[in-house]
Each structure stands twice: as structure tokens, then as C-alpha cells.
Design a protein around this motif. Sequence first.
Motif, PDB file in Angstrom:
ATOM      1  N   THR A   1       0.853  -1.204   0.000  1.00  0.00           N
ATOM      2  CA  THR A   1       0.000   0.000   0.000  1.00  0.00           C
ATOM      3  C   THR A   1       0.887   1.252   0.000  1.00  0.00           C
ATOM      4  O   THR A   1       0.395   2.359  -0.188  1.00  0.00           O
ATOM      5  N   LYS A   2       2.169   1.068   0.222  1.00  0.00           N
ATOM      6  CA  LYS A   2       3.106   2.200   0.188  1.00  0.00           C
ATOM      7  C   LYS A   2       3.666   2.338  -1.227  1.00  0.00           C
ATOM      8  O   LYS A   2       3.667   1.358  -1.991  1.00  0.00           O
ATOM      9  N   PRO A   3       4.191   3.510  -1.588  1.00  0.00           N
ATOM     10  CA  PRO A   3       4.677   3.682  -2.962  1.00  0.00           C
ATOM     11  C   PRO A   3       5.874   2.783  -3.276  1.00  0.00           C
ATOM     12  O   PRO A   3       6.719   2.555  -2.415  1.00  0.00           O
ATOM     13  N   VAL A   4       5.909   2.323  -4.521  1.00  0.00           N
ATOM     14  CA  VAL A   4       7.004   1.439  -4.945  1.00  0.00           C
ATOM     15  C   VAL A   4       8.333   2.186  -4.940  1.00  0.00           C
ATOM     16  O   VAL A   4       9.392   1.579  -4.828  1.00  0.00           O
ATOM     17  N   ASP A   5       8.276   3.527  -5.054  1.00  0.00           N
ATOM     18  CA  ASP A   5       9.513   4.312  -4.992  1.00  0.00           C
ATOM     19  C   ASP A   5       9.620   5.087  -3.672  1.00  0.00           C
ATOM     20  O   ASP A   5      10.372   6.038  -3.550  1.00  0.00           O
ATOM     21  N   GLY A   6       8.856   4.646  -2.684  1.00  0.00           N
ATOM     22  CA  GLY A   6       8.914   5.273  -1.353  1.00  0.00           C
ATOM     23  C   GLY A   6      10.111   4.756  -0.563  1.00  0.00           C
ATOM     24  O   GLY A   6      10.760   3.796  -0.966  1.00  0.00           O
ATOM     25  N   PRO A   7      10.398   5.391   0.587  1.00  0.00           N
ATOM     26  CA  PRO A   7      11.631   5.066   1.338  1.00  0.00           C
ATOM     27  C   PRO A   7      11.737   3.609   1.783  1.00  0.00           C
ATOM     28  O   PRO A   7      12.828   3.046   1.801  1.00  0.00           O
ATOM     29  N   GLU A   8      10.593   2.975   2.090  1.00  0.00           N
ATOM     30  CA  GLU A   8      10.687   1.606   2.613  1.00  0.00           C
ATOM     31  C   GLU A   8      11.189   0.627   1.546  1.00  0.00           C
ATOM     32  O   GLU A   8      12.153  -0.102   1.763  1.00  0.00           O
ATOM     33  N   PHE A   9      10.552   0.650   0.373  1.00  0.00           N
ATOM     34  CA  PHE A   9      10.988  -0.300  -0.663  1.00  0.00           C
ATOM     35  C   PHE A   9      12.329   0.133  -1.262  1.00  0.00           C
ATOM     36  O   PHE A   9      13.130  -0.704  -1.687  1.00  0.00           O
ATOM     37  N   GLU A  10      12.557   1.443  -1.268  1.00  0.00           N
ATOM     38  CA  GLU A  10      13.830   1.981  -1.773  1.00  0.00           C
ATOM     39  C   GLU A  10      15.005   1.388  -0.980  1.00  0.00           C
ATOM     40  O   GLU A  10      16.054   1.089  -1.537  1.00  0.00           O
ATOM     41  N   LEU A  11      14.805   1.210   0.319  1.00  0.00           N
ATOM     42  CA  LEU A  11      15.876   0.644   1.146  1.00  0.00           C
ATOM     43  C   LEU A  11      16.193  -0.786   0.701  1.00  0.00           C
ATOM     44  O   LEU A  11      17.358  -1.192   0.636  1.00  0.00           O
ATOM     45  N   PHE A  12      15.149  -1.530   0.367  1.00  0.00           N
ATOM     46  CA  PHE A  12      15.363  -2.901  -0.092  1.00  0.00           C
ATOM     47  C   PHE A  12      16.093  -2.911  -1.440  1.00  0.00           C
ATOM     48  O   PHE A  12      17.039  -3.677  -1.659  1.00  0.00           O
ATOM     49  N   VAL A  13      15.674  -2.018  -2.342  1.00  0.00           N
ATOM     50  CA  VAL A  13      16.320  -1.950  -3.662  1.00  0.00           C
ATOM     51  C   VAL A  13      17.795  -1.574  -3.491  1.00  0.00           C
ATOM     52  O   VAL A  13      18.687  -2.156  -4.129  1.00  0.00           O
ATOM     53  N   LYS A  14      18.051  -0.630  -2.590  1.00  0.00           N
ATOM     54  CA  LYS A  14      19.436  -0.199  -2.326  1.00  0.00           C
ATOM     55  C   LYS A  14      20.263  -1.365  -1.771  1.00  0.00           C
ATOM     56  O   LYS A  14      21.423  -1.558  -2.149  1.00  0.00           O
ATOM     57  N   PHE A  15      19.664  -2.130  -0.905  1.00  0.00           N
ATOM     58  CA  PHE A  15      20.329  -3.318  -0.334  1.00  0.00           C
ATOM     59  C   PHE A  15      20.779  -4.253  -1.475  1.00  0.00           C
ATOM     60  O   PHE A  15      21.914  -4.718  -1.507  1.00  0.00           O
ATOM     61  N   MET A  16      19.894  -4.491  -2.428  1.00  0.00           N
ATOM     62  CA  MET A  16      20.255  -5.356  -3.557  1.00  0.00           C
ATOM     63  C   MET A  16      21.279  -4.683  -4.472  1.00  0.00           C
ATOM     64  O   MET A  16      22.201  -5.328  -4.976  1.00  0.00           O
ATOM     65  N   ARG A  17      21.109  -3.376  -4.660  1.00  0.00           N
ATOM     66  CA  ARG A  17      21.990  -2.667  -5.597  1.00  0.00           C
ATOM     67  C   ARG A  17      23.425  -2.630  -5.060  1.00  0.00           C
ATOM     68  O   ARG A  17      24.393  -2.791  -5.806  1.00  0.00           O
ATOM     69  N   GLU A  18      23.555  -2.441  -3.760  1.00  0.00           N
ATOM     70  CA  GLU A  18      24.897  -2.266  -3.187  1.00  0.00           C
ATOM     71  C   GLU A  18      25.579  -3.585  -2.840  1.00  0.00           C
ATOM     72  O   GLU A  18      26.755  -3.589  -2.486  1.00  0.00           O
ATOM     73  N   HIS A  19      24.832  -4.683  -2.921  1.00  0.00           N
ATOM     74  CA  HIS A  19      25.414  -5.981  -2.538  1.00  0.00           C
ATOM     75  C   HIS A  19      25.068  -7.008  -3.604  1.00  0.00           C
ATOM     76  O   HIS A  19      23.941  -7.508  -3.649  1.00  0.00           O
ATOM     77  N   ASP A  20      26.042  -7.316  -4.452  1.00  0.00           N
ATOM     78  CA  ASP A  20      25.688  -8.186  -5.573  1.00  0.00           C
ATOM     79  C   ASP A  20      25.615  -9.666  -5.192  1.00  0.00           C
ATOM     80  O   ASP A  20      25.402 -10.518  -6.048  1.00  0.00           O
ATOM     81  N   ASN A  21      25.762  -9.956  -3.887  1.00  0.00           N
ATOM     82  CA  ASN A  21      25.505 -11.330  -3.424  1.00  0.00           C
ATOM     83  C   ASN A  21      24.050 -11.510  -2.972  1.00  0.00           C
ATOM     84  O   ASN A  21      23.674 -12.579  -2.505  1.00  0.00           O
TER      85      ASN A  21
END
Length: 305
Positions: free
Chosen positions: A188-208
Motif C-alpha cells: 500500500t506504500k509507494p514502490v519508490d517510497g523510502p521503505e521499498f527503496e531501502l530494499f532496492v538499495k540493499f540489492m543494488r549495493e550488494h551483488d551477493n
Amino acid sequence: MSFQKTPGWLDWFAGPTKPRFKLPAGAVDAHCHVFGPGDTFPYAPERKYTPCDASKDQLFALRDHLGFARNVVVQATCHGADNRAMVDVLRGSHGKARGVATVRRSVSDAELQDMHEAGVRGVRFNFVKRLVDFTPKEELLEIAHRIQQWGWHVVIYFEAVDLPELLDFFTELPTQIVVDHMGRPDVTKPVDGPEFELFVKFMREHDNVWSKVSCPERLSVSGPRALDGELHAYRDVIPFAKRIIEEFPDRVLWGTDWPHPNLKEHMPDDGLLVDFIPHIAVTETQQRKLLVDNPMRLYWPEETR
Ligand code: 0GY
């Protein structure tokens, strides 16, 4: 031993539809479970729910019906750290199933070696409080270091609100990491909001870090109903899964989650779940990576060299 199912719990969907979406040859259902049967493989005393039985033969029948070639069977929390039911699936699969175990620090190297020979390739660390009791992080870290000698990875399951607090621990893990169900975003939160953004950043910064883009039926608030006559079941999950697949096409996996633990309002038809895949993986290349290339690289690397 006879077990009484937790009240309100729905049984898995008998007689699922034949999917309209034709899975690519060699597709892997990379997240599913078995439950018992309780008479043969008793549920763990520390479990938070008692499921209905869901046997290996029923799992293999579903695999064939949906058009999958292989399974990755993830230890369900109702079996605690007793991996016998899961390992029994692997041994009965003729090499067509690999597994993810739950272990405690007391597990011996001989037990890990035995599980490896049966087809286990990872351990699951679960941080969802309604499912498990707390395990100290130093115990988990010790396990993560020990499993490296077999080339195993760590599967992590957590809720999105807990990611900020868990992030430092996750970045300490020395193995490949697979996140269950995109870290359970609040859709229900935006796909580009801070919560999901943190998850995307986690994947982006860690290629494992990999993600399963599974369980729309668990994450969806809009639910299974179609809108305007089109197949838009679980439509609120689509932007989240699409975003992860588009940005990380080589680090995504998909699974049915059969027999769908802990569902009380809606039990999905697994055939319709398969029909959801082309809504999130929209090109043939994405579909092949998601369903074949990526799970094969992680679980059957010896066949992809
Ligand atoms: C899932 C999700 C759930 C349960 C388990 O092992 C389990 O009990 O994984 C859940 O209740 O969200 O991945 O099957």
C-alpha cells in the motif's frame, strides 16, 4: 502421532487450473514446502502453527501438472530444525529437487555433509516473529561461516519494517543471500517510497543478494479478484515485483509457495499463480532467467558449467 490443524487455516487448493502461461522448458519452482505427513514426520514441538499434511507425492504431482521440471524445497517452520521431511523429498526426487534447511549451532559436520549429499544447498534464517523464536545473531553468523565449506547460501525471511534494524547483520553474511518474497513489502506504500527503496538499495549495493519475487497472494491487499474483466489478480504487487526483475534480472527467483502456510482468507489456485508470472516478468528473456537460468545457477551449478 495425530495432529490437529490450527483453526481457521485453509487447506491447499485441490485441483488447480492448468496454467495458460506455458513455463519455459526446465522451469524451477524455487520456493515450496512439504508438511509432514505428521504421522511419518511429526511437527516440531516449538512450532507456531499446525498445518494440514502436504506430502512429497502431492508436491511432485503439482510440479508435473503446472509444467515445472524441478523444485527447491524450503524447510517450513512447523518442522523446526528437524529436516527429515524436506530431505525425504530430495531423496525421492531423482535429483529434481534441492533443499534449504533450518539448522541449529549443535548440528554436526557429518549431518551437514549428509544433507549436502541429499541435495541441500542452503540454510534459512527466519526473522518473522509470528513464525519463530529469536535466535542470537552470533549463532546464525557461526552457522553461515560453517556452511561455506559446502558452497551453501543463506535464505533470509523478514518483514520490510524490520529491514533497517537487520541490515548490518545481513551485510556481515559471507555467502550468497536469497531474500524471501522481496522482504515482504507493504504494497500500500509507494514502490519508490523510502521503505521499498531501502530494499532496492540493499540489492543494488550488494551483488551477493538475490530476491524471490514470489507470494503475491501473501503481499496483496487488493487480493485475487480481476479488475475490469482483465486478469489483474494481486495487481498491487505487480509494480514491486516488476521493479526488482527489471533492475536485477540475474538475481531473481520464483516459487509457488505451495502448500501456502498460514493463509486464512484466500487460498490461491496454483495454476493462476503461474499465470501471474508474465505480469511481472514481461519478456521471454526475463522469464527464462527467472525460472530457469537463475535457479539452475544457484541450485544445480554443476549442470550449468
Ligand atoms: C512462506 C511463508 C510463511 C511461512 C513459512 O516456513 C514457514 O512457516 O515460510 C509465512 O507464514 O509467511 O514462505 O511460506
